[in-house]
Design an enzyme around this catalytic site. Structure first.
Site, mmCIF file in Angstrom:
data_model
loop_
_atom_site.group_PDB
_atom_site.id
_atom_site.type_symbol
_atom_site.label_atom_id
_atom_site.label_comp_id
_atom_site.label_asym_id
_atom_site.label_seq_id
_atom_site.Cartn_x
_atom_site.Cartn_y
_atom_site.Cartn_z
ATOM 1 N N ASP A 20 0.866 -1.165 0.000
ATOM 2 C CA ASP A 20 0.000 0.000 0.000
ATOM 3 C C ASP A 20 0.913 1.229 0.000
ATOM 4 O OD1 ASP A 20 -1.950 1.813 0.413
ATOM 5 O OD2 ASP A 20 -2.386 1.246 2.487
ATOM 6 N N ASP A 29 -2.737 7.675 -4.129
ATOM 7 C CA ASP A 29 -4.036 8.284 -4.427
ATOM 8 C C ASP A 29 -4.595 8.963 -3.178
ATOM 9 O OD1 ASP A 29 -4.352 5.802 -3.206
ATOM 10 O OD2 ASP A 29 -6.244 5.358 -4.199
ATOM 11 N N CYS A 55 -14.159 -22.238 15.032
ATOM 12 C CA CYS A 55 -12.817 -22.216 14.439
ATOM 13 C C CYS A 55 -11.833 -22.801 15.464
ATOM 14 C CB CYS A 55 -12.446 -20.789 14.038
ATOM 15 S SG CYS A 55 -11.926 -19.751 15.405
ATOM 16 N N CYS A 100 -11.787 -20.776 18.776
ATOM 17 C CA CYS A 100 -12.993 -20.869 19.606
ATOM 18 C C CYS A 100 -13.178 -22.285 20.155
ATOM 19 C CB CYS A 100 -14.213 -20.414 18.820
ATOM 20 S SG CYS A 100 -14.084 -18.691 18.310
HETATM 21 ZN ZN LIG Z 1 -13.777 -18.587 16.070
#
Ligand SMILES: [Zn+2]
Length: 579
Positions: A95, A130, A279, A282
Protein backbone atom coordinates in the site's frame (compact mmCIF):
# COMPACT_ATOMS: atom_id res chain seq x y z
CA UNK A 1 0.32 -0.70 -20.30
CA UNK A 2 3.51 -1.90 -18.66
CA UNK A 3 4.41 -5.50 -19.33
CA UNK A 4 7.41 -5.96 -17.04
CA UNK A 5 5.57 -8.54 -14.98
CA UNK A 6 3.55 -11.57 -16.00
CA UNK A 7 -0.18 -11.30 -15.56
CA UNK A 8 -3.05 -13.67 -16.31
CA UNK A 9 -6.68 -13.42 -15.28
CA UNK A 10 -9.50 -15.73 -16.34
CA UNK A 11 -12.99 -16.69 -15.19
CA UNK A 12 -13.57 -20.22 -13.92
CA UNK A 13 -17.10 -19.94 -12.60
CA UNK A 14 -19.71 -17.23 -12.25
CA UNK A 15 -23.02 -16.12 -10.78
CA UNK A 16 -24.65 -12.65 -11.00
CA UNK A 17 -21.56 -10.43 -11.58
CA UNK A 18 -19.50 -12.54 -9.16
CA UNK A 19 -16.72 -14.63 -10.58
CA UNK A 20 -14.26 -17.23 -9.41
CA UNK A 21 -11.08 -16.47 -11.30
CA UNK A 22 -7.55 -17.68 -11.72
CA UNK A 23 -5.15 -14.81 -11.20
CA UNK A 24 -1.47 -15.26 -11.97
CA UNK A 25 1.14 -12.64 -11.16
CA UNK A 26 4.86 -13.20 -11.65
CA UNK A 27 4.29 -16.96 -11.86
CA UNK A 28 2.37 -17.04 -8.58
CA UNK A 29 -1.18 -18.28 -8.79
CA UNK A 30 -4.18 -17.20 -6.76
CA UNK A 31 -7.86 -18.02 -6.90
CA UNK A 32 -10.12 -15.00 -6.46
CA UNK A 33 -12.26 -13.74 -4.72
CA UNK A 34 -9.51 -13.60 -2.17
CA UNK A 35 -8.59 -11.91 1.07
CA UNK A 36 -5.27 -10.13 1.59
CA UNK A 37 -4.52 -9.93 5.31
CA UNK A 38 -2.52 -6.81 6.09
CA UNK A 39 0.78 -7.51 7.82
CA UNK A 40 2.25 -4.73 9.89
CA UNK A 41 5.93 -5.49 10.61
CA UNK A 42 5.82 -3.02 13.51
CA UNK A 43 3.01 -4.91 15.21
CA UNK A 44 3.19 -8.56 14.06
CA UNK A 45 0.24 -10.56 15.43
CA UNK A 46 0.22 -13.45 12.98
CA UNK A 47 3.37 -14.10 10.96
CA UNK A 48 3.24 -14.47 7.16
CA UNK A 49 4.43 -18.06 7.63
CA UNK A 50 1.45 -18.82 9.88
CA UNK A 51 -0.89 -17.10 7.46
CA UNK A 52 0.27 -19.41 4.74
CA UNK A 53 0.38 -22.60 6.81
CA UNK A 54 -2.70 -22.10 8.93
CA UNK A 55 -4.98 -20.08 6.68
CA UNK A 56 -3.78 -21.17 3.26
CA UNK A 57 -3.10 -17.53 2.51
CA UNK A 58 -1.54 -16.95 -0.94
CA UNK A 59 -1.51 -13.16 -0.91
CA UNK A 60 -0.56 -10.58 1.70
CA UNK A 61 -0.57 -6.85 1.96
CA UNK A 62 1.99 -4.68 3.72
CA UNK A 63 2.16 -0.94 4.09
CA UNK A 64 5.16 0.43 2.23
CA UNK A 65 4.87 3.82 3.89
CA UNK A 66 5.34 2.33 7.36
CA UNK A 67 8.39 0.49 6.06
CA UNK A 68 9.71 3.55 4.30
CA UNK A 69 9.50 5.61 7.48
CA UNK A 70 11.31 3.10 9.70
CA UNK A 71 15.01 3.26 8.92
CA UNK A 72 15.98 -0.16 10.24
CA UNK A 73 13.09 -1.89 8.52
CA UNK A 74 13.73 0.02 5.33
CA UNK A 75 17.37 -0.97 5.15
CA UNK A 76 16.63 -4.62 5.88
CA UNK A 77 13.92 -4.82 3.25
CA UNK A 78 15.96 -2.93 0.66
CA UNK A 79 18.77 -5.40 1.22
CA UNK A 80 16.73 -8.62 1.24
CA UNK A 81 13.66 -7.79 -0.83
CA UNK A 82 10.21 -7.93 0.67
CA UNK A 83 9.58 -11.63 0.03
CA UNK A 84 12.66 -12.76 1.90
CA UNK A 85 12.12 -10.23 4.66
CA UNK A 86 8.58 -11.44 5.22
CA UNK A 87 9.50 -15.07 4.67
CA UNK A 88 6.58 -15.39 2.29
CA UNK A 89 6.79 -16.69 -1.26
CA UNK A 90 3.19 -15.85 -2.27
CA UNK A 91 1.99 -12.61 -3.82
CA UNK A 92 2.87 -9.49 -1.83
CA UNK A 93 0.92 -6.31 -2.33
CA UNK A 94 2.07 -3.03 -0.86
CA UNK A 95 0.00 0.00 0.00
CA UNK A 96 1.22 3.52 -0.64
CA UNK A 97 0.39 5.40 2.51
CA UNK A 98 -2.95 6.71 1.29
CA UNK A 99 -4.55 5.50 4.48
CA UNK A 100 -2.06 7.45 6.59
CA UNK A 101 -2.82 10.43 4.38
CA UNK A 102 -6.49 10.10 5.21
CA UNK A 103 -5.95 9.51 8.92
CA UNK A 104 -3.25 12.08 9.64
CA UNK A 105 -3.70 14.60 6.84
CA UNK A 106 -0.24 14.54 5.30
CA UNK A 107 2.75 12.31 4.75
CA UNK A 108 6.37 13.05 3.94
CA UNK A 109 7.18 11.18 0.75
CA UNK A 110 6.37 11.95 -2.86
CA UNK A 111 4.37 9.76 -5.20
CA UNK A 112 7.48 8.99 -7.28
CA UNK A 113 9.52 8.03 -4.21
CA UNK A 114 6.83 5.64 -3.04
CA UNK A 115 6.51 4.01 -6.47
CA UNK A 116 10.29 3.60 -6.82
CA UNK A 117 10.57 2.20 -3.33
CA UNK A 118 7.96 -0.49 -4.05
CA UNK A 119 9.82 -1.39 -7.25
CA UNK A 120 13.09 -1.70 -5.34
CA UNK A 121 11.74 -3.99 -2.64
CA UNK A 122 10.08 -6.26 -5.23
CA UNK A 123 6.36 -5.81 -4.55
CA UNK A 124 4.23 -7.94 -6.88
CA UNK A 125 1.40 -5.44 -6.54
CA UNK A 126 2.05 -1.81 -5.64
CA UNK A 127 0.14 1.42 -5.29
CA UNK A 128 0.53 5.07 -6.15
CA UNK A 129 -0.35 7.80 -3.70
CA UNK A 130 -4.04 8.28 -4.43
CA UNK A 131 -6.04 10.61 -2.22
CA UNK A 132 -8.97 8.87 -0.50
CA UNK A 133 -11.52 11.68 -0.40
CA UNK A 134 -14.04 11.22 2.38
CA UNK A 135 -17.72 10.50 1.65
CA UNK A 136 -19.83 13.63 1.09
CA UNK A 137 -16.77 15.88 0.88
CA UNK A 138 -17.26 19.38 -0.59
CA UNK A 139 -17.57 18.56 -4.27
CA UNK A 140 -15.05 21.05 -5.72
CA UNK A 141 -12.53 19.67 -3.23
CA UNK A 142 -13.34 16.07 -4.20
CA UNK A 143 -12.75 17.02 -7.83
CA UNK A 144 -9.49 18.79 -7.05
CA UNK A 145 -8.22 15.77 -5.11
CA UNK A 146 -9.34 13.42 -7.87
CA UNK A 147 -7.34 15.42 -10.42
CA UNK A 148 -4.22 15.01 -8.27
CA UNK A 149 -4.95 11.28 -7.93
CA UNK A 150 -5.25 10.89 -11.72
CA UNK A 151 -2.03 12.85 -12.20
CA UNK A 152 -0.27 10.48 -9.80
CA UNK A 153 -1.80 7.50 -11.59
CA UNK A 154 -0.13 8.69 -14.80
CA UNK A 155 3.22 8.68 -12.99
CA UNK A 156 2.65 5.01 -12.11
CA UNK A 157 1.85 3.89 -15.66
CA UNK A 158 5.25 2.32 -16.26
CA UNK A 159 5.78 0.89 -12.80
CA UNK A 160 7.52 -2.50 -12.60
CA UNK A 161 4.70 -4.03 -10.56
CA UNK A 162 0.99 -4.63 -11.07
CA UNK A 163 -0.46 -1.26 -10.13
CA UNK A 164 -3.32 -1.32 -7.64
CA UNK A 165 -4.89 1.75 -9.21
CA UNK A 166 -7.18 3.66 -6.87
CA UNK A 167 -10.44 5.03 -8.23
CA UNK A 168 -11.59 7.95 -6.10
CA UNK A 169 -14.32 10.60 -6.27
CA UNK A 170 -15.99 10.41 -2.85
CA UNK A 171 -19.75 9.75 -3.03
CA UNK A 172 -20.11 11.64 -6.36
CA UNK A 173 -21.03 9.08 -8.99
CA UNK A 174 -20.12 11.38 -11.89
CA UNK A 175 -16.60 11.78 -10.46
CA UNK A 176 -16.34 8.04 -9.86
CA UNK A 177 -17.41 7.43 -13.46
CA UNK A 178 -14.80 9.82 -14.84
CA UNK A 179 -12.08 8.25 -12.68
CA UNK A 180 -13.17 4.71 -13.59
CA UNK A 181 -12.99 5.44 -17.32
CA UNK A 182 -9.50 6.86 -17.11
CA UNK A 183 -8.07 4.33 -14.63
CA UNK A 184 -9.84 1.40 -16.29
CA UNK A 185 -8.27 2.22 -19.65
CA UNK A 186 -4.71 2.11 -18.29
CA UNK A 187 -4.60 -0.35 -15.41
CA UNK A 188 -5.42 -4.03 -15.03
CA UNK A 189 -6.07 -3.88 -11.29
CA UNK A 190 -8.60 -1.25 -10.27
CA UNK A 191 -9.18 -0.40 -6.62
CA UNK A 192 -12.42 1.01 -5.27
CA UNK A 193 -10.87 3.61 -2.95
CA UNK A 194 -12.16 5.82 -0.19
CA UNK A 195 -14.82 3.41 1.09
CA UNK A 196 -13.57 2.66 4.61
CA UNK A 197 -15.79 5.32 6.20
CA UNK A 198 -18.83 4.10 4.24
CA UNK A 199 -18.19 0.63 5.63
CA UNK A 200 -17.75 1.88 9.17
CA UNK A 201 -21.02 3.81 8.96
CA UNK A 202 -22.92 0.87 7.41
CA UNK A 203 -23.66 2.89 4.27
CA UNK A 204 -24.02 -0.24 2.13
CA UNK A 205 -26.39 1.34 -0.42
CA UNK A 206 -23.80 4.00 -1.23
CA UNK A 207 -21.18 1.28 -1.43
CA UNK A 208 -23.30 -0.64 -3.96
CA UNK A 209 -23.79 2.51 -6.07
CA UNK A 210 -20.08 3.30 -6.09
CA UNK A 211 -18.92 -0.21 -6.97
CA UNK A 212 -21.63 -0.38 -9.66
CA UNK A 213 -20.66 2.82 -11.39
CA UNK A 214 -17.03 1.72 -11.40
CA UNK A 215 -17.78 -1.77 -12.75
CA UNK A 216 -19.96 -0.33 -15.52
CA UNK A 217 -17.18 1.99 -16.66
CA UNK A 218 -14.11 -0.24 -16.63
CA UNK A 219 -13.48 -3.25 -18.88
CA UNK A 220 -14.96 -6.32 -17.21
CA UNK A 221 -11.59 -8.13 -17.30
CA UNK A 222 -10.05 -5.77 -14.74
CA UNK A 223 -9.29 -7.24 -11.32
CA UNK A 224 -11.26 -5.21 -8.77
CA UNK A 225 -10.01 -4.58 -5.25
CA UNK A 226 -12.40 -3.24 -2.59
CA UNK A 227 -9.74 -1.21 -0.82
CA UNK A 228 -9.94 -1.23 2.97
CA UNK A 229 -12.99 -3.45 3.11
CA UNK A 230 -11.96 -6.00 5.69
CA UNK A 231 -15.23 -6.83 7.41
CA UNK A 232 -16.85 -10.03 6.11
CA UNK A 233 -20.32 -8.48 6.51
CA UNK A 234 -20.02 -6.73 3.15
CA UNK A 235 -18.07 -9.40 1.25
CA UNK A 236 -21.09 -11.02 -0.38
CA UNK A 237 -22.60 -7.77 -1.65
CA UNK A 238 -19.26 -6.64 -3.08
CA UNK A 239 -18.45 -10.01 -4.64
CA UNK A 240 -21.92 -10.17 -6.24
CA UNK A 241 -21.01 -6.89 -7.96
CA UNK A 242 -17.74 -8.35 -9.23
CA UNK A 243 -15.11 -7.42 -6.62
CA UNK A 244 -12.17 -9.84 -6.58
CA UNK A 245 -9.82 -8.73 -3.83
CA UNK A 246 -10.29 -7.56 -0.26
CA UNK A 247 -7.68 -6.46 2.22
CA UNK A 248 -8.10 -6.91 5.91
CA UNK A 249 -6.37 -4.85 8.54
CA UNK A 250 -9.68 -5.22 10.36
CA UNK A 251 -8.85 -8.68 11.77
CA UNK A 252 -6.01 -7.11 13.81
CA UNK A 253 -7.51 -3.67 14.48
CA UNK A 254 -10.73 -5.20 15.81
CA UNK A 255 -8.77 -7.68 17.92
CA UNK A 256 -6.82 -4.86 19.53
CA UNK A 257 -10.15 -3.48 20.73
CA UNK A 258 -11.31 -6.96 21.84
CA UNK A 259 -13.90 -7.09 19.14
CA UNK A 260 -15.03 -10.45 17.85
CA UNK A 261 -15.93 -10.48 14.15
CA UNK A 262 -18.81 -12.57 12.79
CA UNK A 263 -20.04 -12.74 9.21
CA UNK A 264 -23.12 -10.74 10.16
CA UNK A 265 -21.62 -8.14 12.48
CA UNK A 266 -19.22 -7.45 15.33
CA UNK A 267 -19.52 -8.40 19.00
CA UNK A 268 -17.62 -7.29 22.08
CA UNK A 269 -15.73 -10.32 23.36
CA UNK A 270 -16.44 -9.53 27.04
CA UNK A 271 -20.20 -9.41 26.35
CA UNK A 272 -20.41 -12.83 24.71
CA UNK A 273 -21.94 -15.63 26.75
CA UNK A 274 -21.71 -18.20 23.96
CA UNK A 275 -19.22 -18.35 21.11
CA UNK A 276 -21.02 -18.53 17.76
CA UNK A 277 -18.01 -20.08 16.04
CA UNK A 278 -16.11 -23.35 15.94
CA UNK A 279 -12.82 -22.22 14.44
CA UNK A 280 -9.66 -23.73 16.01
CA UNK A 281 -9.40 -20.74 18.37
CA UNK A 282 -12.99 -20.87 19.61
CA UNK A 283 -12.92 -24.68 19.85
CA UNK A 284 -9.72 -24.64 21.83
CA UNK A 285 -10.51 -21.91 24.35
CA UNK A 286 -14.28 -21.58 24.44
CA UNK A 287 -15.23 -18.74 26.77
CA UNK A 288 -11.80 -18.98 28.41
CA UNK A 289 -10.74 -16.83 25.48
CA UNK A 290 -11.99 -13.91 27.60
CA UNK A 291 -9.63 -14.79 30.43
CA UNK A 292 -6.38 -15.06 28.45
CA UNK A 293 -3.60 -12.57 29.26
CA UNK A 294 -4.09 -9.45 27.18
CA UNK A 295 -1.37 -10.01 24.57
CA UNK A 296 -2.43 -13.56 23.98
CA UNK A 297 -6.09 -12.62 23.92
CA UNK A 298 -5.45 -10.05 21.17
CA UNK A 299 -3.44 -12.55 19.16
CA UNK A 300 -6.00 -15.34 19.46
CA UNK A 301 -8.84 -12.96 18.71
CA UNK A 302 -6.98 -11.82 15.59
CA UNK A 303 -6.72 -15.47 14.55
CA UNK A 304 -10.45 -16.00 15.08
CA UNK A 305 -11.23 -12.81 13.12
CA UNK A 306 -9.09 -14.06 10.27
CA UNK A 307 -10.70 -17.52 10.35
CA UNK A 308 -14.23 -16.12 9.99
CA UNK A 309 -13.09 -13.77 7.22
CA UNK A 310 -11.59 -16.62 5.19
CA UNK A 311 -14.58 -18.81 5.94
CA UNK A 312 -16.94 -16.18 4.56
CA UNK A 313 -14.95 -15.98 1.31
CA UNK A 314 -15.17 -19.78 0.97
CA UNK A 315 -18.91 -19.81 1.61
CA UNK A 316 -19.43 -17.17 -1.07
CA UNK A 317 -17.26 -19.10 -3.53
CA UNK A 318 -19.34 -22.21 -2.91
CA UNK A 319 -22.51 -20.17 -3.52
CA UNK A 320 -21.06 -18.92 -6.83
CA UNK A 321 -20.23 -22.49 -7.78
CA UNK A 322 -23.74 -23.72 -6.91
CA UNK A 323 -25.35 -20.64 -8.49
CA UNK A 324 -27.26 -19.71 -5.37
CA UNK A 325 -25.52 -16.44 -4.59
CA UNK A 326 -28.83 -14.54 -4.58
CA UNK A 327 -30.14 -16.88 -1.89
CA UNK A 328 -26.91 -16.41 0.07
CA UNK A 329 -27.23 -12.61 -0.22
CA UNK A 330 -30.84 -12.79 0.93
CA UNK A 331 -29.71 -14.61 4.04
CA UNK A 332 -26.68 -12.42 4.82
CA UNK A 333 -28.36 -9.12 4.12
CA UNK A 334 -31.16 -9.83 6.58
CA UNK A 335 -28.60 -9.47 9.36
CA UNK A 336 -28.91 -5.67 9.32
CA UNK A 337 -31.44 -3.20 7.86
CA UNK A 338 -28.65 -1.28 6.11
CA UNK A 339 -27.42 -4.47 4.46
CA UNK A 340 -30.96 -5.12 3.28
CA UNK A 341 -31.08 -1.60 1.79
CA UNK A 342 -27.79 -2.45 0.09
CA UNK A 343 -29.34 -5.62 -1.33
CA UNK A 344 -32.35 -3.68 -2.56
CA UNK A 345 -30.00 -1.24 -4.29
CA UNK A 346 -28.16 -4.21 -5.81
CA UNK A 347 -31.37 -5.49 -7.41
CA UNK A 348 -31.85 -2.07 -9.03
CA UNK A 349 -28.59 -2.47 -10.99
CA UNK A 350 -29.81 -3.33 -14.47
CA UNK A 351 -26.33 -4.08 -15.86
CA UNK A 352 -26.06 -7.20 -13.68
CA UNK A 353 -28.61 -9.14 -15.73
CA UNK A 354 -26.35 -9.05 -18.82
CA UNK A 355 -23.68 -10.97 -16.92
CA UNK A 356 -25.91 -13.49 -15.16
CA UNK A 357 -26.22 -17.04 -16.53
CA UNK A 358 -29.60 -17.79 -18.17
CA UNK A 359 -29.88 -21.17 -16.46
CA UNK A 360 -28.53 -22.20 -13.08
CA UNK A 361 -27.56 -25.30 -11.14
CA UNK A 362 -29.69 -24.44 -8.10
CA UNK A 363 -33.43 -23.88 -7.81
CA UNK A 364 -34.80 -20.34 -7.75
CA UNK A 365 -36.14 -19.46 -4.29
CA UNK A 366 -38.19 -16.39 -3.63
CA UNK A 367 -37.05 -14.86 -0.36
CA UNK A 368 -38.72 -11.50 -0.09
CA UNK A 369 -39.89 -8.40 -1.93
CA UNK A 370 -36.39 -7.69 -3.28
CA UNK A 371 -36.40 -11.02 -5.16
CA UNK A 372 -38.81 -9.63 -7.74
CA UNK A 373 -36.02 -7.62 -9.37
CA UNK A 374 -33.42 -10.34 -9.40
CA UNK A 375 -31.26 -10.75 -12.51
CA UNK A 376 -33.02 -14.01 -13.42
CA UNK A 377 -36.39 -12.23 -13.39
CA UNK A 378 -35.10 -9.45 -15.66
CA UNK A 379 -33.72 -11.98 -18.16
CA UNK A 380 -36.73 -14.29 -18.02
CA UNK A 381 -39.25 -11.48 -18.52
CA UNK A 382 -37.46 -10.47 -21.73
CA UNK A 383 -37.57 -14.03 -23.03
CA UNK A 384 -41.20 -14.58 -22.09
CA UNK A 385 -42.10 -11.97 -24.69
CA UNK A 386 -40.87 -14.41 -27.33
CA UNK A 387 -43.49 -17.04 -26.45
CA UNK A 388 -47.10 -16.95 -27.56
CA UNK A 389 -49.51 -19.11 -25.58
CA UNK A 390 -53.17 -19.10 -24.63
CA UNK A 391 -52.46 -21.39 -21.73
CA UNK A 392 -50.84 -19.20 -19.11
CA UNK A 393 -50.69 -18.98 -15.38
CA UNK A 394 -49.57 -16.09 -13.19
CA UNK A 395 -46.42 -16.91 -11.27
CA UNK A 396 -44.90 -14.11 -9.21
CA UNK A 397 -42.49 -12.51 -9.85
CA UNK A 398 -42.27 -13.54 -13.51
CA UNK A 399 -45.78 -12.77 -14.72
CA UNK A 400 -47.88 -15.08 -16.87
CA UNK A 401 -46.01 -18.30 -17.61
CA UNK A 402 -47.02 -20.45 -20.62
CA UNK A 403 -48.00 -23.91 -19.37
CA UNK A 404 -45.87 -25.44 -22.14
CA UNK A 405 -42.60 -24.22 -20.61
CA UNK A 406 -43.36 -24.84 -16.94
CA UNK A 407 -40.62 -27.52 -16.76
CA UNK A 408 -37.92 -25.06 -17.84
CA UNK A 409 -35.58 -23.31 -15.37
CA UNK A 410 -36.47 -21.24 -13.32
CA UNK A 411 -40.20 -22.10 -13.51
CA UNK A 412 -39.41 -25.70 -12.51
CA UNK A 413 -38.58 -24.38 -9.03
CA UNK A 414 -42.21 -23.48 -8.35
CA UNK A 415 -44.45 -26.02 -6.67
CA UNK A 416 -47.58 -24.32 -7.94
CA UNK A 417 -46.46 -24.94 -11.52
CA UNK A 418 -45.40 -28.50 -10.86
CA UNK A 419 -48.75 -29.33 -9.27
CA UNK A 420 -50.52 -27.73 -12.19
CA UNK A 421 -48.67 -29.92 -14.68
CA UNK A 422 -49.26 -33.08 -12.62
CA UNK A 423 -53.02 -32.63 -12.31
CA UNK A 424 -53.35 -32.37 -16.02
CA UNK A 425 -51.55 -35.66 -16.52
CA UNK A 426 -53.60 -37.56 -13.94
CA UNK A 427 -57.00 -36.38 -15.08
CA UNK A 428 -57.35 -37.93 -18.52
CA UNK A 429 -60.40 -35.87 -19.41
CA UNK A 430 -58.52 -32.64 -19.03
CA UNK A 431 -56.52 -31.18 -21.89
CA UNK A 432 -52.96 -32.49 -21.84
CA UNK A 433 -50.26 -30.48 -23.53
CA UNK A 434 -48.74 -32.52 -26.37
CA UNK A 435 -44.96 -32.91 -26.12
CA UNK A 436 -44.44 -31.26 -29.48
CA UNK A 437 -46.18 -28.11 -28.25
CA UNK A 438 -43.89 -28.04 -25.24
CA UNK A 439 -40.81 -28.40 -27.44
CA UNK A 440 -41.95 -25.67 -29.81
CA UNK A 441 -42.59 -23.18 -27.01
CA UNK A 442 -39.28 -23.98 -25.33
CA UNK A 443 -37.59 -23.35 -28.69
CA UNK A 444 -39.28 -19.93 -28.91
CA UNK A 445 -38.31 -19.10 -25.34
CA UNK A 446 -34.71 -20.17 -25.76
CA UNK A 447 -33.86 -18.99 -29.28
CA UNK A 448 -36.51 -16.45 -30.31
CA UNK A 449 -40.03 -16.20 -31.75
CA UNK A 450 -40.43 -18.54 -34.69
CA UNK A 451 -37.80 -21.06 -33.55
CA UNK A 452 -40.62 -23.45 -32.60
CA UNK A 453 -41.75 -23.63 -36.24
CA UNK A 454 -38.49 -25.45 -37.01
CA UNK A 455 -39.85 -28.51 -35.23
CA UNK A 456 -41.76 -30.41 -37.94
CA UNK A 457 -45.07 -32.19 -37.29
CA UNK A 458 -43.53 -35.60 -37.91
CA UNK A 459 -40.78 -35.46 -35.26
CA UNK A 460 -40.56 -38.32 -32.80
CA UNK A 461 -40.18 -37.31 -29.17
CA UNK A 462 -38.77 -39.91 -26.80
CA UNK A 463 -39.05 -39.84 -23.06
CA UNK A 464 -36.54 -41.27 -20.62
CA UNK A 465 -37.68 -44.66 -19.33
CA UNK A 466 -36.43 -43.85 -15.88
CA UNK A 467 -37.64 -40.30 -15.30
CA UNK A 468 -40.48 -40.25 -17.87
CA UNK A 469 -39.26 -36.83 -18.94
CA UNK A 470 -38.79 -35.65 -22.51
CA UNK A 471 -35.21 -36.45 -23.53
CA UNK A 472 -34.67 -36.83 -27.29
CA UNK A 473 -36.14 -35.39 -30.48
CA UNK A 474 -35.78 -37.32 -33.76
CA UNK A 475 -36.60 -36.37 -37.32
CA UNK A 476 -36.93 -39.56 -39.36
CA UNK A 477 -34.12 -41.61 -37.78
CA UNK A 478 -31.88 -38.64 -37.07
CA UNK A 479 -31.41 -37.22 -33.57
CA UNK A 480 -31.88 -33.45 -33.99
CA UNK A 481 -31.86 -32.34 -30.34
CA UNK A 482 -31.84 -33.50 -26.77
CA UNK A 483 -33.52 -31.97 -23.75
CA UNK A 484 -31.41 -31.49 -20.65
CA UNK A 485 -32.98 -33.17 -17.64
CA UNK A 486 -31.90 -30.57 -15.08
CA UNK A 487 -33.40 -27.44 -16.67
CA UNK A 488 -35.33 -28.63 -19.76
CA UNK A 489 -33.18 -26.54 -22.07
CA UNK A 490 -32.99 -27.81 -25.64
CA UNK A 491 -29.54 -28.84 -26.86
CA UNK A 492 -29.62 -28.66 -30.66
CA UNK A 493 -27.58 -31.10 -32.75
CA UNK A 494 -26.24 -30.05 -36.16
CA UNK A 495 -29.46 -30.71 -38.17
CA UNK A 496 -31.47 -28.41 -35.90
CA UNK A 497 -28.58 -25.94 -35.64
CA UNK A 498 -28.62 -25.63 -39.45
CA UNK A 499 -32.30 -24.77 -39.35
CA UNK A 500 -31.74 -22.18 -36.60
CA UNK A 501 -28.90 -20.74 -38.67
CA UNK A 502 -31.17 -20.36 -41.66
CA UNK A 503 -34.14 -19.03 -39.69
CA UNK A 504 -32.23 -16.40 -37.66
CA UNK A 505 -30.07 -13.93 -39.51
CA UNK A 506 -26.56 -12.88 -38.53
CA UNK A 507 -25.57 -11.96 -35.80
CA UNK A 508 -28.41 -13.65 -33.89
CA UNK A 509 -27.45 -16.67 -31.75
CA UNK A 510 -23.94 -16.52 -33.21
CA UNK A 511 -20.41 -16.57 -31.91
CA UNK A 512 -18.07 -15.60 -34.76
CA UNK A 513 -14.60 -17.09 -34.41
CA UNK A 514 -11.18 -16.29 -35.85
CA UNK A 515 -9.91 -18.46 -38.73
CA UNK A 516 -7.05 -19.80 -36.60
CA UNK A 517 -9.52 -21.45 -34.23
CA UNK A 518 -11.55 -23.26 -36.93
CA UNK A 519 -9.53 -26.54 -37.04
CA UNK A 520 -9.72 -26.85 -33.25
CA UNK A 521 -13.45 -26.18 -33.15
CA UNK A 522 -14.04 -28.78 -35.88
CA UNK A 523 -12.21 -31.29 -33.65
CA UNK A 524 -14.63 -30.41 -30.84
CA UNK A 525 -12.20 -28.34 -28.78
CA UNK A 526 -13.42 -25.34 -26.78
CA UNK A 527 -13.39 -21.80 -28.17
CA UNK A 528 -11.15 -19.50 -26.13
CA UNK A 529 -12.26 -15.93 -25.52
CA UNK A 530 -9.37 -14.43 -27.49
CA UNK A 531 -10.51 -16.23 -30.67
CA UNK A 532 -13.99 -14.73 -30.63
CA UNK A 533 -14.37 -11.98 -33.21
CA UNK A 534 -17.99 -11.08 -32.60
CA UNK A 535 -20.92 -12.21 -30.51
CA UNK A 536 -24.67 -11.63 -30.38
CA UNK A 537 -25.05 -9.26 -27.40
CA UNK A 538 -28.51 -10.63 -26.58
CA UNK A 539 -27.06 -14.03 -25.68
CA UNK A 540 -26.52 -14.97 -22.06
CA UNK A 541 -23.95 -17.19 -20.37
CA UNK A 542 -25.03 -20.90 -20.63
CA UNK A 543 -27.08 -20.28 -23.76
CA UNK A 544 -26.76 -22.78 -26.61
CA UNK A 545 -25.06 -20.96 -29.50
CA UNK A 546 -24.15 -21.29 -33.17
CA UNK A 547 -20.41 -21.15 -33.85
CA UNK A 548 -19.70 -19.59 -37.25
CA UNK A 549 -16.71 -18.32 -39.22
CA UNK A 550 -16.28 -14.81 -40.63
CA UNK A 551 -18.42 -15.68 -43.66
CA UNK A 552 -21.22 -16.91 -41.39
CA UNK A 553 -20.60 -20.54 -42.24
CA UNK A 554 -21.98 -22.74 -39.47
CA UNK A 555 -19.19 -24.81 -37.89
CA UNK A 556 -20.55 -26.31 -34.69
CA UNK A 557 -22.87 -25.70 -31.77
CA UNK A 558 -21.82 -25.16 -28.19
CA UNK A 559 -22.65 -23.79 -24.77
CA UNK A 560 -21.64 -20.22 -24.05
CA UNK A 561 -19.68 -20.18 -20.78
CA UNK A 562 -19.24 -16.43 -20.33
CA UNK A 563 -21.55 -13.48 -20.96
CA UNK A 564 -21.03 -11.55 -24.22
CA UNK A 565 -19.43 -8.62 -22.36
CA UNK A 566 -16.93 -10.98 -20.74
CA UNK A 567 -16.21 -12.76 -24.02
CA UNK A 568 -15.36 -9.42 -25.64
CA UNK A 569 -13.17 -8.07 -22.82
CA UNK A 570 -11.32 -11.17 -21.63
CA UNK A 571 -8.45 -12.53 -23.69
CA UNK A 572 -8.11 -15.69 -21.62
CA UNK A 573 -10.37 -18.54 -20.62
CA UNK A 574 -13.01 -20.66 -22.32
CA UNK A 575 -15.81 -18.75 -24.06
CA UNK A 576 -17.74 -21.62 -25.65
CA UNK A 577 -17.70 -25.30 -24.84
CA UNK A 578 -18.12 -27.02 -28.20
CA UNK A 579 -20.43 -30.00 -28.63
ZN1 LIG B 1 -13.78 -18.59 16.07
Amino acid sequence: MASEFLFEFEIKDKDIAARICKLKINGKELETPSLMPVYNPNKPLITPKEMKREFGCEILMANSYIILKNEELRNNILRDGIHKFMNFNGIIATDSGSYQLMEYGNITATNKEIIEFQEKIGSDIGSFLDIPTLPNAYKPRALEQLKITLERAREARNAKFLVNAGIQGSTYLDLREMAAREIGREFRLCAVGGIVRLMENYRFSDLVEIISVIKRNIPINRVVHAFGMGHPMAFSLSIALGCDLFDSAAYALYAENFRYITASGTKRLDELEYLPCSCPVCSKYGLELKELPERERVRELARHNLYVSFEEINKIKEAIKENNLWEFLGMRCRAHPELLSGLKRLTEQKWLADLDPITKKSAFYLQGPESKNRTEVVNVKKRLKRVYSENRREVAPFGKIPAEISDVYPFNSFNSLREWGKKKNENKNEYKIPDIEKIRKIMDYQFGSGAGELIADNVRIKRSRKTKRIRWIYEEKELIASVRASDHFIIPKMPLAEKLHKRFKYPKLRVVIHDDAIPFVLEGKSVFAKFVEEIDPKLRARDEVLIVDKNDKLLRTGTLILSPREVVDFDRGIAVRVR
